[in-house]
Design a protein around this motif. Structure first.
Motif, PDB file in Angstrom:
ATOM      1  N   GLU A 243     -80.975 -44.307   2.319  1.00 56.90           N
ATOM      2  CA  GLU A 243     -81.349 -44.126   3.723  1.00 56.90           C
ATOM      3  C   GLU A 243     -82.602 -43.725   3.972  1.00 56.90           C
ATOM      4  O   GLU A 243     -83.306 -42.945   3.407  1.00 56.90           O
ATOM      5  CB  GLU A 243     -80.358 -43.274   4.451  1.00 56.90           C
ATOM      6  N   VAL A 244     -83.318 -44.693   4.447  1.00 62.29           N
ATOM      7  CA  VAL A 244     -84.767 -44.717   4.998  1.00 62.29           C
ATOM      8  C   VAL A 244     -85.076 -44.764   6.354  1.00 62.29           C
ATOM      9  O   VAL A 244     -84.826 -45.685   6.940  1.00 62.29           O
ATOM     10  CB  VAL A 244     -85.858 -45.619   4.227  1.00 62.29           C
ATOM     11  N   ASP A 245     -85.545 -43.586   6.973  1.00 61.34           N
ATOM     12  CA  ASP A 245     -85.571 -43.642   8.554  1.00 61.34           C
ATOM     13  C   ASP A 245     -84.323 -44.158   9.181  1.00 61.34           C
ATOM     14  O   ASP A 245     -84.619 -44.710  10.169  1.00 61.34           O
ATOM     15  CB  ASP A 245     -86.820 -44.312   8.799  1.00 61.34           C
ATOM     16  N   GLY A 246     -83.324 -43.794   8.850  1.00 61.24           N
ATOM     17  CA  GLY A 246     -82.159 -43.895   9.458  1.00 61.24           C
ATOM     18  C   GLY A 246     -81.427 -45.425   9.100  1.00 61.24           C
ATOM     19  O   GLY A 246     -80.616 -45.842   9.641  1.00 61.24           O
ATOM     20  N   LEU A 247     -82.143 -46.233   8.241  1.00 61.80           N
ATOM     21  CA  LEU A 247     -81.855 -47.704   8.157  1.00 61.80           C
ATOM     22  C   LEU A 247     -81.441 -47.461   6.750  1.00 61.80           C
ATOM     23  O   LEU A 247     -81.948 -46.738   5.885  1.00 61.80           O
ATOM     24  CB  LEU A 247     -82.635 -48.574   8.276  1.00 61.80           C
ATOM     25  N   THR A 248     -80.614 -48.551   6.147  1.00 62.63           N
ATOM     26  CA  THR A 248     -80.212 -48.632   4.734  1.00 62.63           C
ATOM     27  C   THR A 248     -81.133 -49.358   3.922  1.00 62.63           C
ATOM     28  O   THR A 248     -81.377 -50.768   4.402  1.00 62.63           O
ATOM     29  CB  THR A 248     -78.886 -49.475   4.632  1.00 62.63           C
ATOM     30  N   TYR A 249     -81.768 -49.008   2.936  1.00 59.66           N
ATOM     31  CA  TYR A 249     -82.810 -49.880   1.994  1.00 59.66           C
ATOM     32  C   TYR A 249     -81.662 -49.963   0.559  1.00 59.66           C
ATOM     33  O   TYR A 249     -81.582 -49.181  -0.049  1.00 59.66           O
ATOM     34  CB  TYR A 249     -83.933 -49.068   1.789  1.00 59.66           C
ATOM     35  N   CYS A 250     -81.887 -51.392   0.365  1.00 60.00           N
ATOM     36  CA  CYS A 250     -81.401 -51.840  -0.813  1.00 60.00           C
ATOM     37  C   CYS A 250     -82.469 -52.608  -1.489  1.00 60.00           C
ATOM     38  O   CYS A 250     -82.770 -53.547  -1.021  1.00 60.00           O
ATOM     39  CB  CYS A 250     -80.165 -52.486  -0.827  1.00 60.00           C
ATOM     40  N   ASN A 251     -82.459 -52.245  -3.002  1.00 54.99           N
ATOM     41  CA  ASN A 251     -83.136 -53.062  -3.678  1.00 54.99           C
ATOM     42  C   ASN A 251     -82.143 -53.493  -4.976  1.00 54.99           C
ATOM     43  O   ASN A 251     -81.648 -52.803  -5.629  1.00 54.99           O
ATOM     44  CB  ASN A 251     -84.392 -52.520  -4.095  1.00 54.99           C
ATOM     45  N   ASP A 252     -82.083 -54.699  -5.451  1.00 53.82           N
ATOM     46  CA  ASP A 252     -81.139 -55.124  -6.568  1.00 53.82           C
ATOM     47  C   ASP A 252     -81.932 -55.106  -7.983  1.00 53.82           C
ATOM     48  O   ASP A 252     -81.210 -55.430  -8.847  1.00 53.82           O
ATOM     49  CB  ASP A 252     -80.562 -56.594  -6.263  1.00 53.82           C
TER      50      ASP A 252
END
Length: 300
Positions: A243-252
């Motif tokens: 979670e980054v600043d309330g949003l979901t960050y995904c890197n594959d």
């Protein structure tokens, strides 16, 4: 003349593959491992066309994992390196054929070009072998999250404003990978496990760590501005879900060192799959064929 040059380059590539096995650190999948079925799989930074690409591991992953949708999130083929010299062993061709076969059999495969295969961006909006080519897209999870899917190089300030520096960095990175293979060939012979020199250097350099953090926050800020619940990207070769600043960050991640994929379960849960395996029997048969072909070519 061009045909002779291509044949010579192909022969050199085969010889390189036979001499320097870049996948010695990979093990076989556990015996009797069942196929995993996901709703969605994200793959990026495969870098087909380079000696560093772990195509055997990816082929093993693709044989053991199925999904309704597969997103290819950029840098699938490394055009930067192919322009410098031809390298395309059979395993790289097998990856392309495997993905095309999955698309023919009903898997929704989407290709989003990155900076290393940026030439494909001129074809965005078109379909190749039942695979649509898109600049970016939005994926909605089972749980209703709207995730913005893109490679991410558009938000890399070096790639955007100092491309010569990006090319230099790519050259240095490939040099580190070459050195990495030499170091690990020695480590494996001494009985030590695989260790990534380039990953170690990347995570020890303060500027590299700061770049990754800045990259994540820039992407999340843009995703928020566009009204999305999160982002899925590649580009920086660092698999992560947070979670980054309330949003979901995904890197594959990537298929050069990390050997990772992002997956969504049928219930909508996101996770990172690490796949340090190859199907060794198949690899041995392929290498035997390649060596046989190489000998025939040398006597021709």
């Amino acid at each position: 003349m061009k045909k002779d040059t291509l044949q010579n380059l192909t022969r050199q590539a085969t010889a390189t593959l036979a001499f320097d096995d870049t996948t010695d650190h990979l093990s076989e999948p556990p015996t009797g491992l069942p196929k995993s079925v996901h709703r969605t799989i994200w793959l990026s930074d495969i870098h087909l066309g380079t000696p560093g690409c772990q195509a055997d591991a990816l082929l093993s992953f693709l044989r053991h994992h199925e999904a309704d949708t597969i997103y290819l999130v950029g840098d699938i083929i490394d055009g930067w390196q192919l322009r410098k010299g031809w390298f395309w062993p059979q395993s790289h061709n097998d990856v392309i054929q495997k993905l095309l076969r999955k698309a023919r059999k009903g898997t929704h495969v989407v290709f989003i070009p990155g900076n290393h295969d940026e030439a494909a961006r001129q074809f965005c909006g078109m379909t190749f072998g039942e695979i649509p080519i898109l600049h970016d897209t939005v994926h909605v999870t089972v749980k209703g999250k709207r995730l913005w899917v893109l490679h991410g190089d558009e938000f890399d300030q070096v790639v955007r404003y100092a491309k010569w520096l990006a090319y230099l960095g790519d050259t240095l990175y490939n040099f580190a990978l070459t050195l990495n293979r030499l170091v690990n060939n020695i480590r494996i012979k001494l009985g030590y496990p695989y260790w990534s020199l380039s990953q170690y250097l990347k995570h020890q350099v303060k500027n590299a760590v700061n770049f990754i953090l800045e990259f994540e926050h820039i992407l999340i800020a843009e995703a928020r501005q566009r009204g999305y619940d999160g982002v899925v990207c590649g580009h920086i070769h660092k698999a992560e879900i947070k979670e980054v600043d309330g949003l979901t960050y995904c890197n594959d991640g990537d298929w050069v060192e990390s050997l990772t994929a992002l997956v969504e379960s049928p219930q909508g849960d996101l996770s990172i799959v690490h796949w340090p395996y190859r199907d060794s029997d198949r690899v041995k048969k392929r290498k035997a064929v390649e060596l046989s072909d190489q000998k025939e070519d040398s006597h021709a």
